[in-house]
Design an enzyme around this catalytic site. Sequence first.
Site, short mmCIF file in Angstrom:
data_model
loop_
_atom_site.label_atom_id
_atom_site.label_comp_id
_atom_site.label_asym_id
_atom_site.label_seq_id
_atom_site.Cartn_x
_atom_site.Cartn_y
_atom_site.Cartn_z
N ASP A 69 61.23 50.20 36.08
CA ASP A 69 60.87 51.16 34.81
C ASP A 69 59.11 51.15 34.41
OD1 ASP A 69 60.86 52.31 32.16
OD2 ASP A 69 61.05 51.09 31.33
N ASP A 71 57.40 51.93 30.74
CA ASP A 71 57.90 51.43 29.13
C ASP A 71 58.53 50.45 29.51
OD1 ASP A 71 55.85 54.44 28.92
OD2 ASP A 71 57.70 55.45 29.14
#
Length: 237
Positions: A69, A71
């Site tokens: 991922d 953020d």
Amino acid sequence: MRKITLALSAACLLSGFHLSAAARESVPAPLNPGVTVAQLAQQIPVHWVSVAQIENSLLGRPPIAVGFDIDDTVLFSSPGFYRGQKEYSPGKQDYLKNPEFWEKMNNGWDEFSMPKEVAKQLITMHLKRGDSIYFVTGRSETKTETVTKTLQSDFLIPQNAMNPVIFAGDKEGQNTKTQWLKDKQIKIFYGDSDNDITAAQDMGARGIRVLRASNSSYQPLPKAGAFGEEVIVNSEY
């Protein structure tokens, strides 16, 4: 004789005072009023791991596809999201549905994002192993993007090993990352959110939690270890 008696009485009182004080100091502080022993006993034990332990678990295995991922996992990107909220929907989350915000965020505002140290260690380790690395984000897709270039620069990823960022988007009630993890045959997926962990587990991959920084703009903080997943120690920065 009377003076001796008074002196002994004073000594006993003083001694009693010291014993009482020492006894008070030895009594443990009470639990926080909002927490009971029963509640503490119900806490799920967290499976903490280090980057070195993850590397050791892969010894002797051929290269695999791993996913990250973006953020709060590889980038502390709250500065851009904070600015977006102030500019497009002060005090509200509406900016996350505004295409103008995503155009800004995906095309330059990551210059204000800080690469996380844990991500540097993980990516370096996987590159050394020859693993294929994919970045799968819940950000909305835009016509152009500089996120791929930023990640390649921040984490010193060779050009021939850098895959374009996958913008899975965010649809309410649907985990948009699951199908992408399946398509890329990802065996390990690192993420900070519950959706990252469940997306990996839903398709039989190893979901490993990266801690979200406590000052992240993405609140509330998720409960690490809630799905029995491994959690990387000291990974909030």
